[in-house]
Design an enzyme around this catalytic site. Structure first.
Site, PDB file in Angstrom:
ATOM      1  N   HIS A   1       8.286   3.817  -4.058  1.00  0.00           N
ATOM      2  CA  HIS A   1       6.992   4.481  -3.887  1.00  0.00           C
ATOM      3  C   HIS A   1       7.246   5.984  -3.855  1.00  0.00           C
ATOM      4  CE1 HIS A   1       3.453   5.852  -1.574  1.00  0.00           C
ATOM      5  NE2 HIS A   1       2.892   4.676  -1.774  1.00  0.00           N
TER       6      HIS A   1
ATOM      7  N   ASP B   1      12.509   1.772   3.731  1.00  0.00           N
ATOM      8  CA  ASP B   1      11.049   1.887   3.660  1.00  0.00           C
ATOM      9  C   ASP B   1      10.485   0.488   3.886  1.00  0.00           C
ATOM     10  OD1 ASP B   1       8.629   2.939   1.072  1.00  0.00           O
ATOM     11  OD2 ASP B   1       8.383   2.093   3.071  1.00  0.00           O
TER      12      ASP B   1
ATOM     13  N   GLN C   1       5.937  -2.242   3.355  1.00  0.00           N
ATOM     14  CA  GLN C   1       5.339  -3.488   2.867  1.00  0.00           C
ATOM     15  C   GLN C   1       5.947  -4.721   3.504  1.00  0.00           C
ATOM     16  OE1 GLN C   1       2.721  -3.621   1.087  1.00  0.00           O
ATOM     17  NE2 GLN C   1       2.585  -1.500   0.388  1.00  0.00           N
TER      18      GLN C   1
ATOM     19  N   LYS D   1      -0.921  -0.403   7.670  1.00  0.00           N
ATOM     20  CA  LYS D   1      -0.664  -1.505   6.744  1.00  0.00           C
ATOM     21  C   LYS D   1      -0.345  -2.796   7.500  1.00  0.00           C
ATOM     22  CE  LYS D   1       1.272   1.285   2.957  1.00  0.00           C
ATOM     23  NZ  LYS D   1       0.199   1.456   1.966  1.00  0.00           N
TER      24      LYS D   1
ATOM     25  N   CYS E   1       1.189   4.557  -6.827  1.00  0.00           N
ATOM     26  CA  CYS E   1       2.148   5.556  -6.318  1.00  0.00           C
ATOM     27  C   CYS E   1       3.573   5.199  -6.722  1.00  0.00           C
ATOM     28  CB  CYS E   1       2.072   5.690  -4.791  1.00  0.00           C
ATOM     29  SG  CYS E   1       0.455   6.150  -4.206  1.00  0.00           S
TER      30      CYS E   1
END
Lengths: 150, 427
Positions: free
Chosen positions: B133, B210, B213, B236, B376
């Site tokens: 991303h 990261d 998600q 999220k 993104c």
């Protein structure tokens, strides 16, 4: 109006069979633009005789709305002057951005795209060919903005 | 305390109705149709308990945390710090002082990249991947421009996995940081983090994850994954907008230079010099969004009440159902691995006959919310040769009926776009 009204027959026809999409061998004015957020691309070419648009080519790849808009614009441009074009661009942009209401317009099949006003996220798609046309005209250095009508 | 549903979350089980009932927004209509929200990877919807927690804070406990000795200030401070401890337990961070609240995952990655900058010299290397991303690309690009650092990228294979067989060649004695995503927000690929982290550590590189998600979808343990730090966004994971997390080993976070100065992060301030506070305050300048943090705690309540195993089983069921339905439509290009076990709860795809923006508009007209664009991740789309794609992503409130509505919407979109074609057949 609900979204599918944008996808009426005339719009889909212009999307499937874009007018004026064949590139010009000789262009007096040209501009290329990309909408980075979605990948829509368009190249606008003009063949000018003085200030009259003898031929216009608008081609690229993108969504149905931007492709149809380019086709409708190319069809509308034939035989018009640069001043006509700039006036038309301004009217189309202001209508789509909700600044003015459509009155008795003279924008040909592009009037089928007025409903894009109700889909703010798609306005950029519809405007892409028109803004690129303006850039092509401006790049010639001759364009003077048409006087704003009331 | 939240009552945990006892049954599993399949559409035909009572538990899913209970879960859906917790999300007020699911009651609304869009264009006269029930909302079918399939864009949780962009931001998740919020359970009523989260909304109540935020409002309750403003109504009864609102004050600036860590400032003031009055009762409200003490309550606000305690609520804020209690969530920090909760996050530390939830993510298996060894020390609550290694949990930093930020605005979102992007802010956390910027904090990391800028904070590490002073330790890096020209020619040092940062290893990223082609599937990242922009939040895990751009801060490092900015660092590279400022300090002459070299960026390298693990490429992806044809089926959207990391080509980590190339890792030994990509890691060098100059690699200082490896930063990569746990679950790709486009491909859905779950990356083999523990393995990559071990290889990076053998080379003396720090590892940043990261997890935007993955938290709330997969179990995420700092300790088990073996990373030095991870970032994620509260919004999220059923939490409010405005709160993100940087969680890491304290020793690693201690090396970060603070790049935002002001109140809270200081110890002593004179007109011409200042000393810094210890962690975590050193990296939390200014007034914190205590209300968002309090809401985040209520979101963690939901996720822990449901339990990572049940959430994963639910999303795997939806994944298998959606992948089968998309494949059955014919002609769909599905991005990422086709094996549901290899992916997190999202599917991006491309219908060669319909531009993603047109598809999103047509689906929206039926109340189905998906995301279309480059998500993104422009470099990834460039590598895939696609200007854009369409993505559906799952949350605990989604059902097979949601996927049915999406598939029916896809079918109708194909019919609509075929109307303009000679012969009426899709391109």
């Amino acid at each position: 109006m609900s979204a599918p009204s944008i996808y009426r027959e005339v719009v889909l026809d212009h999307f499937r069979n874009p007018r004026g999409a064949a590139p010009l061998l000789h262009a007096s004015a040209e501009a290329f633009a990309v909408n980075a957020t979605c990948g829509d691309e368009v190249r606008v070419q003009l063949d000018l005789e003085g200030r009259r648009i003898a031929a216009a080519s608008i081609h690229g790849r993108g969504c149905a709305i931007s492709t149809a808009s380019g086709s409708m614009l190319a069809q509308w441009l034939g035989g018009r002057t640069l001043e006509d074009a700039l006036r038309g661009i301004e009217r189309f942009q202001r209508i789509l951005c909700g600044e003015i209401e459509p009155e008795s317009e003279d924008l040909g099949d592009a009037e089928a795209l007025f409903d894009v006003r109700t889909l703010p996220v798609r306005v950029k798609c519809a405007l892409l060919p028109w803004m690129t046309l303006r850039a092509a005209i401006d790049a010639r250095g001759e364009a003077t903005p048409p006087p704003r009508t009331a | 305390m939240m009552r945990a549903p006892t049954a599993d979350l399949r559409s035909d089980q009572p538990a899913i109705i209970d879960v859906r009932a917790r999300f007020p927004i699911l009651a609304r209509a869009v264009h006269g149709r029930p909302l079918v929200y399939l864009d949780s990877a962009a931001t998740s919807q919020k359970p009523a308990a989260v909304l109540r927690a935020v409002l309750d804070f403003y109504r009864r406990h609102n004050a600036n945390a860590h400032r003031g000795l009055h009762t409200l200030a003490a309550e606000a401070t305690e609520a804020y710090e209690e969530c920090r401890r909760r996050v530390a337990r939830w993510l298996d961070a060894p020390d609550p002082a290694g949990v930093i609240f930020t605005r979102n995952a992007t802010a956390a990655l910027n904090l990391l990249a800028r904070g590490l900058g002073h330790q890096l010299r020209a020619g040092d290397e940062i290893l990223l991947t082609e599937m990242e991303h922009h939040a895990n690309l751009v801060p490092w690009i900015m660092l590279a421009e400022r300090r002459g650092i070299v960026l390298r990228h693990i490429p992806i294979t044809g089926d959207g996995r990391l080509d980590h067989a190339l890792l030994p060649r990509l890691l060098s004695h100059r690699t200082r940081v490896v930063s990569l995503t746990h679950v790709s927000n486009v491909l859905g690929t779950i990356n083999p983090i523990a393995e990559i982290a071990a290889a990076a550590r053998r080379r003396g590189a720090a590892v940043v994850l990261d997890a935007a998600q993955s938290v709330g979808h997969l179990p995420v343990s700092l300790t088990e994954l073996g990373v030095d730090a991870l970032v994620c966004s509260g919004h999220k994971c059923y939490g409010p907008l405005g709160v993100g997390i940087l969680a890491g080993r304290r020793e690693f976070l201690e090396t970060l230079q603070p790049c935002e100065g002001g109140g809270e992060m200081i110890n002593e301030v004179h007109l011409d010099r200042a000393t810094w506070a210890p962690l975590p305050q050193r990296l939390e300048p200014g007034t914190a969004d205590v209300a968002a943090v309090v809401g985040l705690q209520a979101a963690i309540d939901l996720v822990e009440a449901l339990g990572p195993a049940r959430i994963r089983a639910h999303e795997l069921d939806l994944l298998a159902y959606a992948l089968a339905a998309l494949t059955a439509l014919g002609g769909m290009q599905i991005l990422g691995p086709l094996d549901p076990q290899a992916r997190g709860g999202l599917v991006s795809f491309n219908d060669p006959g319909i531009h993603p923006h047109d598809l999103a508009t047509l689906l929206d007209a039926r109340g189905v919310a998906v995301r279309s664009g480059h998500h993104c991740a422009q470099p990834l789309h460039r590598k895939l040769g696609l200007p854009a794609s369409t993505r559906i992503s799952f949350a605990v409130h989604n059902t097979r009926a949601d996927i049915d509505a999406f598939i029916e919407g896809l079918r109708e979109a194909r019919r609509t776009m075929a109307r303009g074609a000679v012969g009426g057949s899709p391109a």
